[in-house]
Structure formats: C-alpha cells, structure tokens
Design a protein around this motif. Structure first.
Motif, PDB file in Angstrom:
ATOM      1  N   ARG A   3     -33.865  22.178   0.582  1.00 40.31           N
ATOM      2  CA  ARG A   3     -35.042  22.909   0.113  1.00 40.31           C
ATOM      3  C   ARG A   3     -34.839  23.485  -1.280  1.00 40.31           C
ATOM      4  N   PHE A   4     -33.631  23.954  -1.566  1.00 40.73           N
ATOM      5  CA  PHE A   4     -33.386  24.612  -2.844  1.00 40.73           C
ATOM      6  C   PHE A   4     -33.065  23.635  -3.968  1.00 40.73           C
ATOM      7  N   SER A   5     -32.878  22.360  -3.655  1.00 39.68           N
ATOM      8  CA  SER A   5     -32.531  21.384  -4.690  1.00 39.68           C
ATOM      9  C   SER A   5     -33.744  20.898  -5.472  1.00 39.68           C
ATOM     10  N   GLY A   6     -34.938  21.315  -5.096  1.00 34.29           N
ATOM     11  CA  GLY A   6     -36.145  20.885  -5.788  1.00 34.29           C
ATOM     12  C   GLY A   6     -37.309  20.812  -4.827  1.00 34.29           C
ATOM     13  N   GLY A  49     -45.300  20.450   5.829  1.00 39.36           N
ATOM     14  CA  GLY A  49     -45.003  21.792   6.329  1.00 39.36           C
ATOM     15  C   GLY A  49     -44.262  22.661   5.344  1.00 39.36           C
ATOM     16  N   LEU A  50     -44.265  22.276   4.071  1.00 38.07           N
ATOM     17  CA  LEU A  50     -43.521  23.032   3.067  1.00 38.07           C
ATOM     18  C   LEU A  50     -44.306  24.220   2.523  1.00 38.07           C
ATOM     19  N   LYS A  94     -45.338  26.607   4.413  1.00 37.04           N
ATOM     20  CA  LYS A  94     -45.026  27.741   5.285  1.00 37.04           C
ATOM     21  C   LYS A  94     -43.825  28.512   4.736  1.00 37.04           C
ATOM     22  N   PRO A  95     -43.642  29.767   5.170  1.00 41.71           N
ATOM     23  CA  PRO A  95     -42.456  30.516   4.745  1.00 41.71           C
ATOM     24  C   PRO A  95     -41.173  29.805   5.163  1.00 41.71           C
ATOM     25  N   LEU A  96     -40.083  30.097   4.462  1.00 39.32           N
ATOM     26  CA  LEU A  96     -38.827  29.399   4.712  1.00 39.32           C
ATOM     27  C   LEU A  96     -38.333  29.636   6.131  1.00 39.32           C
ATOM     28  N   TRP A  97     -38.473  30.861   6.620  1.00 38.19           N
ATOM     29  CA  TRP A  97     -38.008  31.154   7.981  1.00 38.19           C
ATOM     30  C   TRP A  97     -38.833  30.388   9.014  1.00 38.19           C
ATOM     31  N   ALA A  98     -40.139  30.189   8.734  1.00 40.79           N
ATOM     32  CA  ALA A  98     -40.974  29.432   9.662  1.00 40.79           C
ATOM     33  C   ALA A  98     -40.574  27.955   9.660  1.00 40.79           C
ATOM     34  N   GLN A  99     -40.259  27.414   8.465  1.00 42.13           N
ATOM     35  CA  GLN A  99     -39.789  26.031   8.391  1.00 42.13           C
ATOM     36  C   GLN A  99     -38.472  25.856   9.156  1.00 42.13           C
ATOM     37  N   TYR A 100     -37.596  26.865   9.035  1.00 42.90           N
ATOM     38  CA  TYR A 100     -36.289  26.775   9.687  1.00 42.90           C
ATOM     39  C   TYR A 100     -36.421  26.828  11.203  1.00 42.90           C
ATOM     40  N   THR A 101     -37.189  27.773  11.708  1.00 39.28           N
ATOM     41  CA  THR A 101     -37.366  27.868  13.162  1.00 39.28           C
ATOM     42  C   THR A 101     -38.078  26.635  13.715  1.00 39.28           C
ATOM     43  N   ALA A 102     -39.045  26.110  12.964  1.00 37.49           N
ATOM     44  CA  ALA A 102     -39.728  24.900  13.421  1.00 37.49           C
ATOM     45  C   ALA A 102     -38.770  23.716  13.465  1.00 37.49           C
ATOM     46  N   TYR A 103     -37.874  23.664  12.477  1.00 33.30           N
ATOM     47  CA  TYR A 103     -36.909  22.562  12.448  1.00 33.30           C
ATOM     48  C   TYR A 103     -35.924  22.656  13.603  1.00 33.30           C
ATOM     49  N   LEU A 104     -35.449  23.871  13.892  1.00 31.48           N
ATOM     50  CA  LEU A 104     -34.548  24.042  15.035  1.00 31.48           C
ATOM     51  C   LEU A 104     -35.244  23.695  16.340  1.00 31.48           C
ATOM     52  N   GLY A 105     -36.503  24.113  16.471  1.00 32.29           N
ATOM     53  CA  GLY A 105     -37.240  23.779  17.689  1.00 32.29           C
ATOM     54  C   GLY A 105     -37.443  22.286  17.842  1.00 32.29           C
TER      55      GLY A 105
END
Length: 305
Positions: free
Chosen positions: A28-31, A55-56, A58-69
């Motif tokens: 996410r942070f590479s561009g 889905g980009l 959305k907030p970073l925490w929402a992207q992370y939780t969605a990815y883990l789910g």
C-alpha cells in the motif's frame, strides 16, 4: 516436550501474522495501485473508479481487517489482468518451480555434503584446498552470470537453447545446476566445518582410544552429530524452493512462480503479489517448524531439557 512444541507453534503463528501485516503495508505504501493500473492518460474520475473497485477508498484499518477476513475464508483475491484467482495462478506455476528447486536441492545435497566430508577427512591436503576453493567460487558466483554462461555455451557450442522446457530431466538440469551451485558450496563448507568440529570432540577421542574401528566411528558417532547443523541448512533450503529461483527462472525463461512474481510486481497485480509472498512466508515458517521438531528426534540434549 509439549511446551517446546507449543512454543514453536505460537512463534510460527506470530511470525505469519507479522509477515501478513508487513506485506499489506509495504504494497500500500509503495504507491497508488489504482493509478498504476489505470491508463497513463486516464482522468482522475477513472482512477477513483479503479480505487473504489479495489476497495482502496476505505480507511487503511478497514482494508486490513477486510483482507484478514477474506484470508480466513480462503479468499485471496483475483488477478486484475487475467481475472483468475491469484491462488490458481500460483498453483498453475508451482509444479515447474518445485521441479526446478527440487532438482537443484538434490544436486546440492548429493554433491555438496560428500565434498565437505572428503575435505574434512583430508584436512590440510590439496584435495581439501581444492574443495574449499570450489565451494567459495560456487557460493560467490552470481546465479544470473553462471546461467548466462550455460545458455551461451549451449547455443554456441551445442547449437541448442537451454531452458524453458519441462519435458525431460535433461531439460531441467542446466537451470537446476545454476540454481544449486551456491547451495552446493554452502553445504560443502557447512559439512566440512561440522564434521571437523565433531572429529575433534572429546567423545570421538575417547572412542578412538577404546579401539572402535574408524568406519564405525564415522557412521555411528561422527555422522549423526555432524548432521545436526546441516538439518537447519537443509530446512532453510527447503523453505527457499519457491523464493530462491526468481533470478534463475528469469534467466532461463522458466515458467515458474518466480517469473510470475516478477511480472506481478512489474504490473502492480496486488492480489497475486500478496498471495505469492504469503505462500513463500508460509513455506519458510513451516520448514523452520519442521526443523525445530526434528531436533527433538536427532538431538537428545533438547529432549533432556
């Protein structure tokens, strides 16, 4: 012993979670992936559509939780270029990589360990210096350079192209030899140093004093004790079967996971890159876990603790 196994399992789970988090953040942070996937002259509205579709937005925490789910449900995303599941793309390329990496590991084991043992048993002699010189050369030689030499030799001398074929064992030998050259040198050096340390141990001196034949001392006492450090190196090599062949696959145009990873990174295919990196991490973690558990079998000192 249960505590030892449980601690290794917990450590493996924590390592995997940290790896998942770092991969997610680095990509996410590479561009901006949406801007990279959109045409060069695309207006901002089109880029925003790409961002919402991925889905980009959305907030970073929402992207992370969605990815883990999604990972917990076994959903690893789809390739933005082919539309196929990233897991399917990986599995389609995995047999070629395993064939290449497995052959390279077999070459490294069958050649490196005997060479190291011969050097240890002939310490200070010309054969010892020759083996150690070759091991340093093999470890220092870049894979891409040796691979190019093999390709040019095949084309100019034998009038044949080497690589990009999985039909026979002879087709995989040149890239496998290129990939296994560095591991061969590492196995030779590790086996020599480990065997020398074992031969100079007090229990080996005592065994010689008791009149135990040399062959029995080597096979029953020196060999098993010298193999303990090599188990770690073999485990790391097994874990690196997928990740260690990226350069070799590019040089020989080998249709494996390494080539897929390079193309996915170049085209910003996030789902495919994430799945490949996670598969590599899981392989390394499982290999280290197996090595830790094997120590219980081959090293009685760990069982005693």
């Amino acid at each position: 012993m249960i505590g030892y196994v449980a601690s290794r399992l917990i450590r493996a789970v924590i390592t995997l979670l940290i790896t998942v988090t770092l991969v997610f953040l680095f990509i996410r942070f590479s561009g901006d992936p949406a801007a990279a996937l959109a045409p060069p002259d695309a207006p901002q509205e089109v880029i925003e559509q790409y961002r919402r579709a991925m889905g980009l937005d959305k907030p970073l925490w929402a992207q992370y939780t969605a990815y883990l789910g999604a990972m917990a449900r076994g959903e690893f995303g789809y390739s933005v270029h082919t539309g196929l599941p990233s897991a399917q793309l990986f599995l389609n390329r995995l047999p070629a990589t395993l064939m290449l990496g497995g052959t390279a590991l077999a070459i490294a084991l069958l050649a490196g360990i005997p060479m190291g043992a011969i050097a240890a048993l002939n310490r200070g002699r010309p054969i010892d210096r020759a083996v150690m010189g070759f091991s340093v050369f093999a470890f220092a030689m870049p894979n891409f350079l040796f691979g190019l030499v093999v390709i040019l030799t095949g084309a100019l001398v034998f009038q044949t192209y080497v690589g990009a074929s999985e039909d026979t064992l002879l087709d995989v030998l040149p890239p496998a030899l290129t990939l296994g050259l560095a591991s061969m040198g590492a196995f030779a050096r590790f086996s020599r140093s480990s065997l020398l340390e074992t031969l100079n141990a007090p229990f080996m001196v005592a065994a010689e004093a008791r009149g135990i034949p040399r062959g029995r001392r080597m096979w029953r006492h020196a060999g098993p004790n010298a193999a303990i450090p090599l188990v770690t190196l073999v485990g790391l090599s097994l874990g690196g079967l997928i990740a260690g062949s990226v350069v070799t696959e590019q040089v020989f145009a080998w249709p494996g996971v390494g080539q897929l990873l390079v193309r996915s990174v170049a085209t910003r295919d996030i789902a495919t890159v994430q799945f490949i990196v996670l598969a590599i991490a899981v392989t390394m973690i499982c290999a280290n876990l197996i090595v830790d558990l094997l120590y219980l079998v081959i090293d009685p000192r760990i069982r005693a603790r």
